[in-house]
Design a protein around this motif. Structure first.
Motif, PDB file in Angstrom:
ATOM      1  N   ALA A   1     -38.767  27.614  17.952  1.00 31.25           N
ATOM      2  CA  ALA A   1     -38.469  27.983  16.571  1.00 31.25           C
ATOM      3  C   ALA A   1     -36.965  28.162  16.399  1.00 31.25           C
ATOM      4  O   ALA A   1     -36.282  28.654  17.289  1.00 31.25           O
ATOM      5  CB  ALA A   1     -39.193  29.269  16.198  1.00 31.25           C
ATOM      6  N   VAL A   2     -36.473  27.758  15.224  1.00 31.67           N
ATOM      7  CA  VAL A   2     -35.051  27.890  14.909  1.00 31.67           C
ATOM      8  C   VAL A   2     -34.908  28.500  13.518  1.00 31.67           C
ATOM      9  O   VAL A   2     -35.582  28.083  12.572  1.00 31.67           O
ATOM     10  CB  VAL A   2     -34.328  26.529  14.945  1.00 31.67           C
ATOM     11  N   GLY A   3     -34.059  29.502  13.406  1.00 33.82           N
ATOM     12  CA  GLY A   3     -33.769  30.131  12.121  1.00 33.82           C
ATOM     13  C   GLY A   3     -32.280  30.328  11.951  1.00 33.82           C
ATOM     14  O   GLY A   3     -31.506  30.155  12.894  1.00 33.82           O
ATOM     15  N   GLN A   4     -31.875  30.706  10.753  1.00 36.69           N
ATOM     16  CA  GLN A   4     -30.450  30.851  10.464  1.00 36.69           C
ATOM     17  C   GLN A   4     -30.235  31.987   9.483  1.00 36.69           C
ATOM     18  O   GLN A   4     -31.148  32.381   8.743  1.00 36.69           O
ATOM     19  CB  GLN A   4     -29.903  29.552   9.864  1.00 36.69           C
ATOM     20  N   ASP A   5     -29.005  32.542   9.493  1.00 36.86           N
ATOM     21  CA  ASP A   5     -28.652  33.510   8.464  1.00 36.86           C
ATOM     22  C   ASP A   5     -27.954  32.762   7.328  1.00 36.86           C
ATOM     23  O   ASP A   5     -28.133  31.552   7.163  1.00 36.86           O
ATOM     24  CB  ASP A   5     -27.831  34.662   9.041  1.00 36.86           C
ATOM     25  N   SER A   6     -27.140  33.450   6.552  1.00 35.03           N
ATOM     26  CA  SER A   6     -26.599  32.854   5.331  1.00 35.03           C
ATOM     27  C   SER A   6     -25.314  32.061   5.530  1.00 35.03           C
ATOM     28  O   SER A   6     -24.730  31.578   4.554  1.00 35.03           O
ATOM     29  CB  SER A   6     -26.333  33.980   4.321  1.00 35.03           C
ATOM     30  N   ARG A   7     -24.879  31.872   6.743  1.00 38.76           N
ATOM     31  CA  ARG A   7     -23.589  31.221   6.981  1.00 38.76           C
ATOM     32  C   ARG A   7     -23.565  29.779   6.481  1.00 38.76           C
ATOM     33  O   ARG A   7     -24.555  29.059   6.577  1.00 38.76           O
ATOM     34  CB  ARG A   7     -23.229  31.283   8.465  1.00 38.76           C
ATOM     35  N   LEU A   8     -22.388  29.377   5.991  1.00 36.97           N
ATOM     36  CA  LEU A   8     -22.243  28.056   5.386  1.00 36.97           C
ATOM     37  C   LEU A   8     -22.542  26.930   6.359  1.00 36.97           C
ATOM     38  O   LEU A   8     -23.046  25.876   5.972  1.00 36.97           O
ATOM     39  CB  LEU A   8     -20.813  27.891   4.842  1.00 36.97           C
ATOM     40  N   SER A   9     -22.259  27.141   7.618  1.00 37.51           N
ATOM     41  CA  SER A   9     -22.446  26.094   8.622  1.00 37.51           C
ATOM     42  C   SER A   9     -23.841  26.090   9.228  1.00 37.51           C
ATOM     43  O   SER A   9     -24.150  25.251  10.068  1.00 37.51           O
ATOM     44  CB  SER A   9     -21.416  26.254   9.746  1.00 37.51           C
ATOM     45  N   GLY A  10     -24.704  27.014   8.811  1.00 36.67           N
ATOM     46  CA  GLY A  10     -26.008  27.160   9.452  1.00 36.67           C
ATOM     47  C   GLY A  10     -26.878  25.918   9.385  1.00 36.67           C
ATOM     48  O   GLY A  10     -27.485  25.520  10.379  1.00 36.67           O
ATOM     49  N   GLN A  11     -26.936  25.275   8.211  1.00 36.48           N
ATOM     50  CA  GLN A  11     -27.811  24.123   8.063  1.00 36.48           C
ATOM     51  C   GLN A  11     -27.367  22.960   8.937  1.00 36.48           C
ATOM     52  O   GLN A  11     -28.186  22.315   9.602  1.00 36.48           O
ATOM     53  CB  GLN A  11     -27.850  23.683   6.595  1.00 36.48           C
ATOM     54  N   SER A  12     -26.069  22.681   8.964  1.00 38.75           N
ATOM     55  CA  SER A  12     -25.587  21.550   9.758  1.00 38.75           C
ATOM     56  C   SER A  12     -25.766  21.814  11.255  1.00 38.75           C
ATOM     57  O   SER A  12     -26.094  20.896  12.025  1.00 38.75           O
ATOM     58  CB  SER A  12     -24.116  21.253   9.453  1.00 38.75           C
ATOM     59  N   LEU A  13     -25.584  23.068  11.693  1.00 35.86           N
ATOM     60  CA  LEU A  13     -25.800  23.379  13.105  1.00 35.86           C
ATOM     61  C   LEU A  13     -27.278  23.297  13.466  1.00 35.86           C
ATOM     62  O   LEU A  13     -27.624  22.866  14.574  1.00 35.86           O
ATOM     63  CB  LEU A  13     -25.260  24.774  13.432  1.00 35.86           C
ATOM     64  N   LYS A  14     -28.148  23.671  12.544  1.00 28.36           N
ATOM     65  CA  LYS A  14     -29.582  23.547  12.800  1.00 28.36           C
ATOM     66  C   LYS A  14     -29.968  22.084  12.953  1.00 28.36           C
ATOM     67  O   LYS A  14     -30.734  21.719  13.858  1.00 28.36           O
ATOM     68  CB  LYS A  14     -30.377  24.184  11.665  1.00 28.36           C
ATOM     69  N   GLU A  15     -29.435  21.234  12.098  1.00 31.58           N
ATOM     70  CA  GLU A  15     -29.716  19.799  12.212  1.00 31.58           C
ATOM     71  C   GLU A  15     -29.203  19.246  13.535  1.00 31.58           C
ATOM     72  O   GLU A  15     -29.842  18.374  14.149  1.00 31.58           O
ATOM     73  CB  GLU A  15     -29.092  19.057  11.029  1.00 31.58           C
ATOM     74  N   ALA A  16     -28.066  19.753  13.987  1.00 31.38           N
ATOM     75  CA  ALA A  16     -27.532  19.315  15.282  1.00 31.38           C
ATOM     76  C   ALA A  16     -28.441  19.769  16.420  1.00 31.38           C
ATOM     77  O   ALA A  16     -28.696  19.003  17.364  1.00 31.38           O
ATOM     78  CB  ALA A  16     -26.117  19.863  15.473  1.00 31.38           C
ATOM     79  N   LEU A  17     -28.935  21.010  16.358  1.00 30.66           N
ATOM     80  CA  LEU A  17     -29.880  21.478  17.374  1.00 30.66           C
ATOM     81  C   LEU A  17     -31.122  20.584  17.414  1.00 30.66           C
ATOM     82  O   LEU A  17     -31.569  20.166  18.487  1.00 30.66           O
ATOM     83  CB  LEU A  17     -30.302  22.914  17.080  1.00 30.66           C
ATOM     84  N   PHE A  18     -31.670  20.307  16.238  1.00 36.47           N
ATOM     85  CA  PHE A  18     -32.868  19.469  16.178  1.00 36.47           C
ATOM     86  C   PHE A  18     -32.591  18.076  16.735  1.00 36.47           C
ATOM     87  O   PHE A  18     -33.427  17.495  17.430  1.00 36.47           O
ATOM     88  CB  PHE A  18     -33.374  19.374  14.736  1.00 36.47           C
ATOM     89  N   ALA A  19     -31.399  17.545  16.438  1.00 34.03           N
ATOM     90  CA  ALA A  19     -31.041  16.228  16.963  1.00 34.03           C
ATOM     91  C   ALA A  19     -31.004  16.241  18.486  1.00 34.03           C
ATOM     92  O   ALA A  19     -31.416  15.280  19.147  1.00 34.03           O
ATOM     93  CB  ALA A  19     -29.692  15.791  16.408  1.00 34.03           C
ATOM     94  N   GLY A  20     -30.531  17.347  19.052  1.00 30.47           N
ATOM     95  CA  GLY A  20     -30.467  17.449  20.505  1.00 30.47           C
ATOM     96  C   GLY A  20     -31.820  17.625  21.153  1.00 30.47           C
ATOM     97  O   GLY A  20     -32.002  17.295  22.331  1.00 30.47           O
ATOM     98  N   MET A  21     -32.793  18.143  20.413  1.00 30.88           N
ATOM     99  CA  MET A  21     -34.108  18.418  20.974  1.00 30.88           C
ATOM    100  C   MET A  21     -35.158  17.377  20.584  1.00 30.88           C
ATOM    101  O   MET A  21     -36.247  17.346  21.153  1.00 30.88           O
ATOM    102  CB  MET A  21     -34.580  19.811  20.520  1.00 30.88           C
TER     103      MET A  21
END
Length: 486
Positions: free
Chosen positions: A58-78
């Motif tokens: 599972a992956v979640g994020q707080d309100s930071r502006l970069s959160g969505q792009s970093l989540k997409e990068a995590l998913f790309a790596g996995m």
């Protein structure tokens, strides 16, 4: 700096942290490319721990502006692995751990994208398994694997979206009802305002307090906004606490609650506008837990007031002062089977709650007490003066230079007849003087020496500073022209 060095430099104790949005003077260090490698490394690390499982992460994020792009990068790596990835959207750090516990999730690993209270350009990653948060050595292992990661092709992972925060909130509601002994609206008649600092904690109003019957009029900064336009999202910040105090007084509320960005820390303000954070918060939750667990041990960080120790001992408990850092105090509490691990910054982990540093659960536990909270600490003595100085270490190597200054300061203090150093203190230098105490220690996350002073008599700290400050002004590795005073 080599790519390996750049990756390893992202380690921040037991998590990962760096610059995710480039600024004029700070180039990005936590880049999408590096996060993709970290995602791949986390899967590899989990597979080694659980070789025969079909992994769920599972992956979640707080309100930071970069959160969505970093989540997409995590998913790309996995994504090249045949695993299930759960996108939890807006979440909190404690909720992400609970994703390993809740029957509806039962994930093998979880990642929270957050950099706590740091400015908007920062972001980071916190990792969990059902055993708890990642340790320092786990982060080292993950980053070492990230350095060896190779570009992978193909998409084998199944990605689903799932609302974790509502499940987590419903769990808190049920626990508060059970703790108070009511199945309906046990907070009816109470006026409670929340300041979420534009982080992820705004859910606490609609999903927790309102279902419990509380009046939440006057709550502020609930909408997630990664620019943090109102104040630092930090219950250890004076301006943030003042904003909550003003809200409580303006709306004549019974209680105010404040969270940091990812909700692993919290603090309160009472109806009179009195801050219940730092030492007051430690005493408050200790009073509740010691009533339930007579004789229990409370583990704190090293820079707590002597008055806190006196208060805990007076209630029949024991205080164990330990090294700064939430993983340090949590691990120490687990070692001692302590009831609570807590830092003055607001990190609080209760034994009854998986030793998870959970700001929302801390507030829930205080609400469960269903009593006049300020009355619980009426016997806690308050200092007359407090002050803090932060000295920037301007020359590398930071840790070595900082420790050398601390060692010289020990000798300096021992030569002063009006100072009494605590020789068994574990961190930095702690000493008593005629009306109070001070501690000098290394900052956990910044190139700073922090000197915290407390006195029970007014107009005495200035005299102490006048006597001791020349020591620091002679240290060439410190920025003596820019001493930060708080």
């Amino acid at each position: 700096m080599s790519e390996k060095e750049a990756l390893l430099a992202l380690q921040n104790g037991s998590d990962i942290r760096g610059i995710a949005i480039s600024t004029s003077d700070q180039p990005a260090t936590l880049t999408n490319e590096r996060v993709e490698k970290i995602g791949q490394a986390f899967v590899s690390w989990l597979k080694e721990k659980m070789p025969h499982k079909e992994l769920k992460i599972a992956v979640g994020q707080d309100s930071r502006l970069s959160g969505q792009s970093l989540k997409e990068a995590l998913f790309a790596g996995m994504a090249h692995e045949p695993i299930t990835l759960i996108d939890c959207g807006m979440a909190t750090t404690p909720a992400m751990f609970m994703a390993t516990i809740y029957d509806d999730f039962k994930v093998d690993g979880a990642i929270m994208i957050t950099a706590s209270h740091l400015p908007y350009q920062y972001n980071g990653l916190k990792f969990f398994t059902a055993e708890g948060g990642a340790e320092h050595e786990d982060i080292e292992a993950i980053l070492e694997r990230a350095n060896q990661a190779q570009v992978q092709t193909g998409k084998k992972a199944k990605i689903i979206e799932k609302d974790l925060l509502s499940v987590y909130a419903a769990d808190l509601v049920e626990k508060i009802r059970k703790g108070i002994g009511s199945s309906d609206k046990p907070l009816a008649g109470q006026h409670i305002v929340v300041d979420a600092g534009n982080g992820a904690g705004g859910f606490f109003v609609d999903k927790v307090l309102n279902p419990l019957g509380a009046n939440t009029k006057g709550s502020q900064f609930l909408n997630p906004d990664g620019t943090f336009p109102n104040h630092e999202s930090n219950p250890d910040n004076k301006e943030a606490m003042q904003a909550l105090e003003q809200a409580v007084l303006t709306h004549q509320a019974d209680l105010g609650i404040i969270f940091d960005t990812d909700v692993d820390r919290s603090a309160l303000v009472d109806a009179e506008g009195q801050a219940l954070n730092r030492n007051n918060l430690i005493a408050l939750i200790s009073a509740i837990l010691l009533k339930e667990n007579p004789g229990a041990t409370i583990v704190t960080n090293s820079a707590t007031s002597q008055h806190v120790e006196d208060f805990i001992v007076g209630l029949g408990g024991k205080q164990d002062r330990y090294l700064t850092g939430y993983r340090n105090v949590i691990n120490r509490a687990m070692e001692l089977d302590a009831t609570l691990a807590i830092e003055t910054s607001g990190h609080a982990a209760l034994k009854e709650n998986y030793y998870l540093d959970d700001g929302a659960y801390l507030v829930a536990k205080l609400l469960m007490a269903n009593t006049d909270l300020p009355a619980l600490i009426k016997d806690l003595k308050q200092p007359k003066e407090t002050r803090e100085y932060r000295f920037v270490i301007k020359e590398e190597p930071i840790l070595e230079n900082g420790q050398a200054i601390i060692d010289r300061f020990k000798t300096y203090v021992d030569q002063k007849k009006n100072l009494s150093r605590l020789v068994d203190h574990l961190e930095g230098v702690r000493a008593n003087f005629s009306t109070g105490w001070f501690i000098l220690r290394m900052s956990l996350h910044e190139p700073l020496l922090v000197w915290t002073i407390e006195s029970d008599k007014e107009n005495t700290i200035s005299l102490l500073v006048e006597e001791i400050m020349p020591f620091f002004m002679e240290e060439a590795t410190l920025d003596r022209d820019n001493v930060i005073k708080k």
